[in-house]
Design an enzyme around this catalytic site. Structure first.
Site, PDB file in Angstrom:
ATOM      1  N   ILE A   9      -1.599  -7.109   9.338  1.00  0.00           N
ATOM      2  CA  ILE A   9      -1.456  -5.848   9.168  1.00  0.00           C
ATOM      3  C   ILE A   9      -2.431  -5.910   7.746  1.00  0.00           C
ATOM      4  O   ILE A   9      -2.683  -6.362   6.843  1.00  0.00           O
ATOM      5  CB  ILE A   9      -0.081  -6.422   8.487  1.00  0.00           C
ATOM      6  CG1 ILE A   9       0.999  -6.470   9.167  1.00  0.00           C
ATOM      7  CG2 ILE A   9       0.653  -4.893   7.809  1.00  0.00           C
ATOM      8  CD1 ILE A   9       2.562  -6.495   8.910  1.00  0.00           C
ATOM      9  N   LYS A  45       3.038 -12.366   7.395  1.00  0.00           N
ATOM     10  CA  LYS A  45       2.755 -12.027   7.233  1.00  0.00           C
ATOM     11  C   LYS A  45       1.725 -12.607   6.160  1.00  0.00           C
ATOM     12  O   LYS A  45       2.197 -12.853   4.713  1.00  0.00           O
ATOM     13  CB  LYS A  45       2.325 -10.780   7.147  1.00  0.00           C
ATOM     14  CG  LYS A  45       1.067  -9.887   6.177  1.00  0.00           C
ATOM     15  CD  LYS A  45       1.314  -8.641   5.421  1.00  0.00           C
ATOM     16  CE  LYS A  45      -0.061  -7.988   4.859  1.00  0.00           C
ATOM     17  NZ  LYS A  45       0.438  -6.611   4.310  1.00  0.00           N
ATOM     18  N   ASN A  82       0.435  -0.951   0.061  1.00  0.00           N
ATOM     19  CA  ASN A  82       0.032   0.068   0.258  1.00  0.00           C
ATOM     20  C   ASN A  82       0.689   0.782  -0.127  1.00  0.00           C
ATOM     21  O   ASN A  82       0.072   1.856  -0.075  1.00  0.00           O
ATOM     22  CB  ASN A  82      -0.627   0.065   1.567  1.00  0.00           C
ATOM     23  CG  ASN A  82      -2.136  -0.696   1.048  1.00  0.00           C
ATOM     24  OD1 ASN A  82      -3.229  -0.329   0.275  1.00  0.00           O
ATOM     25  ND2 ASN A  82      -2.139  -1.898   1.571  1.00  0.00           N
TER      26      ASN A  82
END
Length: 326
Positions: A224, A181, A58
């Site tokens: 996350i 993650k 992002n």
């Protein structure tokens, strides 16, 4: 190489961690808008999120120079210090396509004040990256890194490379690999990791907030999530409700968020930036990604994203008001 090995450690990452968006000025050079960047980081840190990731997907990691990454980390740390949260965990994404470059990025992250490196699987030579090659990459980087590693498993940006449970459990044995993650939706991977390791040995984080409750239910430690760039209180509330035993309320809020998160997913990074900028009152044009990522100009798609995201605006506002009152 062994002498460079990390002497630092992190506790298992828990709660809600946000991959901060990176904001750019309009114009040919698209320099970072440092004033807006600081404002956004202040919003994130003061919202109470449990950690910030710089140069994640992002954050448009592959478009950022090393100097920009370092300055972003330094700014985040200073914002955290100013907010009375000096120990806030800061992760730094690495995006190199060779072991040498990723090692260099972990050193950069450490010198800038990061707490861990979020390491994506190199994928340019994806046709040669079999299980042993992938394992060797992470093991070699971990051995040399001055920071603990968190593996970043995101097949969508790694040419479809998807690390399976057996490989993750193998990598969990490395002393300097702290966790993973999972931006692959692999709920079974979370369960298998939790069945093999205690969180302080090797932890699993969801890579999206729309399956936070399922991840927590089988031993995940948090997530996350890019959604926290706009709705940090909603994400934190789901995590805290589940942790306090209010599973029904957590599930109810989870279902609301799951419907909304499709707006972020289908809107893409430029759509995410567009809706965050619009609802937070950022300047016109501040939402553009660095080229060649296309601009978010479809009026139809803009309308759909806004309509999809809008229901949580009031929920977030109520949670913010409640936090102020308390």
């Amino acid at each position: 190489m062994g002498a460079a090995r990390s002497t630092r450690s992190i506790n298992a990452l828990t709660g809600i961690h946000v991959p901060s968006l990176t904001w750019f000025l309009e114009g040919a050079e698209q320099e970072i808008d440092w004033n807006l960047q600081k404002m956004h980081l202040q919003f994130l840190v003061e919202s109470g999120v449990d950690g910030v990731v710089i140069a994640g997907t992002n954050g448009e990691a592959v478009t950022l120079s090393r100097d920009e990454k370092a300055k972003l980390v330094q700014m985040t740390r200073q914002v955290a210090i100013d907010a009375g949260r000096a120990a806030l965990p800061i992760g730094v994404g690495t995006s190199g396509q060779c072991t040498r470059d990723v090692m260099a990025e972990t050193r950069l992250a450490a010198s800038a004040g990061g707490d861990y490196a979020l390491v994506l699987t190199p994928s340019y030579f994806h046709f040669a990256m079999d299980t042993d090659a992938i394992a060797a990459f992470f093991e070699e980087v971990a051995e040399a890194s001055p920071l603990p590693l968190v593996i970043y498993n995101f097949p969508g940006v790694a040419a479809g490379i998807d690390l399976d449970s057996d490989l993750l459990i193998r990598l969990g044995k490395c002393p300097n690999i702290a966790g993973v993650k999972l931006t692959c939706g692999g709920i079974a991977k979370v369960a298998r990791i939790a069945a093999t390791y205690e969180p302080d040995q090797f932890f699993a984080l969801a890579g999206q907030s729309d399956w936070l409750v399922p991840a927590l239910s089988v031993g995940g430690t948090g997530c996350i999530t890019g959604v926290a760039n706009l709705f940090p209180k909603v994400c934190l509330s789901i995590y805290n409700l589940y942790g306090s035993g209010e599973v029904g309320r957590a599930r109810e809020l989870q279902l609301q968020l799951a419907k909304m998160e499709t707006g972020f997913g289908k809107g893409g990074i430029n759509g995410t930036k567009w809706v965050v900028a619009g609802l937070r009152g950022y300047a016109e044009g501040s939402w553009h990604c660095r080229r060649p990522y296309p601009q978010f100009t479809s009026a139809e798609l803009q309308r759909w994203v806004l309509e999809t995201v809008q229901p949580l605006v009031e929920v977030e506002a109520k949670l913010v008001k409640r936090a102020v009152q308390n």
